[in-house]
Design a protein around this motif. Structure first.
Motif, mmCIF file in Angstrom:
data_model
loop_
_atom_site.group_PDB
_atom_site.id
_atom_site.type_symbol
_atom_site.label_atom_id
_atom_site.label_comp_id
_atom_site.label_asym_id
_atom_site.label_seq_id
_atom_site.Cartn_x
_atom_site.Cartn_y
_atom_site.Cartn_z
ATOM 1 N N ILE A 22 -2.254 0.872 15.238
ATOM 2 C CA ILE A 22 -3.846 1.823 14.981
ATOM 3 C C ILE A 22 -4.953 1.258 15.682
ATOM 4 O O ILE A 22 -5.529 0.940 16.215
ATOM 5 N N TRP A 55 -14.109 0.562 13.950
ATOM 6 C CA TRP A 55 -14.436 0.564 12.350
ATOM 7 C C TRP A 55 -15.593 0.638 11.647
ATOM 8 O O TRP A 55 -16.816 -0.294 12.123
ATOM 9 N N GLY A 86 -15.344 8.035 4.249
ATOM 10 C CA GLY A 86 -14.286 7.882 4.589
ATOM 11 C C GLY A 86 -13.697 7.690 5.718
ATOM 12 O O GLY A 86 -14.864 7.314 6.713
ATOM 13 N N GLY A 87 -12.751 7.830 6.244
ATOM 14 C CA GLY A 87 -11.905 7.051 7.326
ATOM 15 C C GLY A 87 -10.040 7.747 7.782
ATOM 16 O O GLY A 87 -9.708 8.327 6.057
ATOM 17 N N SER A 88 -9.526 7.277 8.369
ATOM 18 C CA SER A 88 -8.215 7.671 7.927
ATOM 19 C C SER A 88 -7.492 6.492 8.403
ATOM 20 O O SER A 88 -6.380 6.611 8.293
ATOM 21 N N ALA A 89 -8.258 5.557 8.022
ATOM 22 C CA ALA A 89 -7.667 3.985 7.584
ATOM 23 C C ALA A 89 -8.261 2.662 7.059
ATOM 24 O O ALA A 89 -9.477 3.326 7.273
ATOM 25 N N THR A 124 0.018 7.090 -2.924
ATOM 26 C CA THR A 124 -1.160 7.063 -2.082
ATOM 27 C C THR A 124 -0.697 5.158 -2.003
ATOM 28 O O THR A 124 -1.710 4.380 -0.964
ATOM 29 N N ALA A 150 -2.965 2.992 7.375
ATOM 30 C CA ALA A 150 -2.686 4.451 7.756
ATOM 31 C C ALA A 150 -3.224 4.786 6.059
ATOM 32 O O ALA A 150 -1.911 5.494 5.169
ATOM 33 N N MET A 151 -3.842 5.158 5.920
ATOM 34 C CA MET A 151 -4.145 6.619 4.544
ATOM 35 C C MET A 151 -5.673 7.260 4.613
ATOM 36 O O MET A 151 -5.959 6.568 5.032
ATOM 37 N N ASP A 152 -5.519 8.257 3.943
ATOM 38 C CA ASP A 152 -6.873 9.011 4.554
ATOM 39 C C ASP A 152 -7.653 8.376 3.664
ATOM 40 O O ASP A 152 -7.491 8.647 2.239
ATOM 41 N N VAL A 213 -13.362 1.151 6.863
ATOM 42 C CA VAL A 213 -12.742 2.426 6.891
ATOM 43 C C VAL A 213 -12.802 2.943 9.039
ATOM 44 O O VAL A 213 -13.587 2.774 9.632
ATOM 45 N N THR A 215 -12.711 5.408 11.807
ATOM 46 C CA THR A 215 -14.136 6.770 11.930
ATOM 47 C C THR A 215 -14.200 6.900 13.003
ATOM 48 O O THR A 215 -14.642 6.234 13.917
#
Length: 419
Positions: A22, A55, A86-89, A124, A150-152, A213, A215
């Protein structure tokens, strides 16, 4: 050691490798982004104009004081925080800024909150690592940023950041007056999905000072720096009704772009002098300029310099201090929004002399060219029939801090187009 191996086996495996991957993606995206010129120069692929790739802060709280938690056995603190973007990590920052000795953290977990208690949404829960290790020792006066997880991460949702410390942890760096209930359990309960073990409630955020996060479509972060009015000290607890919360909802629902909104308010904070936490001038680098993705700062500070400052209140030192912060923010490429000081008539410290100085400061803010824009909280909340006072519907009752309706009006007073 067996406990740690067992813990790791219950979580997704390969976190150190995943963290490295990541991080590599972030570096590559950043290189691509820098290669296309300034943020206003156009889009690349699906990235919208003005986007920040990398970030961006979604939540933050300034460290304020150290508390001694006594000689309890090892425990887990499940901090509840609310995302603005929000973000992907995600990654978290733990602080031992005010600790007197090194802080050992044995385990940390991150999850989406289920309902209104300490339970996590199944599926989660994630282990959080630091340079590939599940444990970290943070020196006194320092902080530690985690590896990417890594998480939504959705916007406008509660996260659970659970920190497990062994016995004898000593002083804890906290943000008091959080207006948010968090939870404490005995033992290592970082893996718990249910909240059954979290029998103690707390109204302070412990150890945790930031959540960022990853993004590719954010427009950056808006940092609100101020005192108890920004901290939301009189807002209804557990409802996210501070004025920066209201602003975050507006920015991310109106289609004007995705902005992180970071609340760096400290109750009792002053612009010029240390007191309840370091002065805003002293903490500006740490709490504003160092925030990931920071693009705009709203300066909503100064009333405590008049109500609690040494000597006779005067406008010139406050306006000079605000200008100093504006120049520092501009030097780092941030846009600066000046905020007028709210009416305080009726408060026992708000004498006619104090209110006169407040009026002088507000007049200087409205006409100053040092700010890129002004949000006039004074005009938005004052009583039209008694301008030195808050409108009754916007008054929490102490004639200084707004009610929920007043905070909502403040959040609506900020013009998204000026950000």
């Amino acid at each position: 050691m067996n406990m740690r191996r067992g813990y790791a086996s219950t979580m997704p495996r390969g976190y150190a490798i995943l963290a490295a991957l990541i991080s590599l993606v972030v570096l590559v995206c950043g290189a691509i982004y820098l290669g296309v010129g300034p943020a206003h120069g156009g889009t690349a692929g699906r990235t919208p104009p003005h986007a920040v790739v990398g970030w961006v802060g979604t939540w933050a709280a300034a460290p304020v004081e150290a508390r001694t938690e006594g000689h309890r056995s090892e425990r887990s603190v499940r901090n509840v925080v609310h995302t603005s973007i929000g973000g992907s990590a995600a990654r978290v920052t733990l602080s031992n800024l005010l600790g007197r000795r090194p802080l050992t953290v044995a385990h940390v977990s991150l999850a989406l909150r289920a309902g209104n208690g300490p339970a996590a949404v199944p599926g989660t829960l994630r282990a959080v690592t630091f340079q590939g290790a599940i444990a970290v020792t943070i020196a006194a006066g320092a902080q530690s940023m985690s590896d990417p997880v890594a998480m939504d991460v959705p916007y406008d949702r509660d996260l659970l950041v659970t920190v497990h410390t062994p016995a004898g942890h000593g002083t804890v760096t906290v943000h008091p007056r959080a207006r948010q209930t968090s939870y404490v359990a005995d033992g290592d309960r970082t893996r718990d999905l249910t909240g059954d073990a979290y029998t103690t409630r707390t109204r302070v955020w412990q150890y945790l000072t930031a959540v960022d996060v990853l993004t590719g479509d954010a427009r950056g972060a808006v940092v609100a720096v101020g005192d108890s009015i920004t901290d939301g000290v009189t807002s209804t607890a557990d409802t996210n009704r501070r004025w920066p919360d209201v602003l975050a909802d507006r920015l991310n629902r109106r289609g004007t772009g995705h902005y992180g909104v970071l609340n760096e308010g400290i109750s009792g904070n002053r612009l010029l002098h240390d007191g309840r936490g370091p002065s805003t001038i002293a903490r500006f680098d740490r709490d504003v300029l160092a925030r990931p993705g920071a693009r705009t700062v709203i300066l909503a500070i100064g009333i405590n310099d008049l109500l609690h400052g040494p000597g006779t209140p005067a406008a010139a030192p406050v306006t000079a201090g605000l200008a100093r912060l504006a120049h520092r923010a501009h030097a780092h490429g941030l846009r600066v929004i000046g905020a007028t000081l709210l009416p305080c008539g009726g408060h026992h410290r708000c004498t006619p002399a104090v209110d006169a100085v407040r009026g002088q400061i507000n007049a200087a803010i409205r006409t100053s060219r040092v700010f890129d824009a002004v949000v006039d909280f004074d005009r938005a909340l004052r009583d039209p029939y008694a301008p030195a006072r808050l409108r009754p519907a916007y008054d929490s009752g102490d004639h200084l801090h707004p009610s929920d309706a007043g905070y909502a009006r403040m959040g609506r007073a900020v013009d998204p187009a000026r950000l």
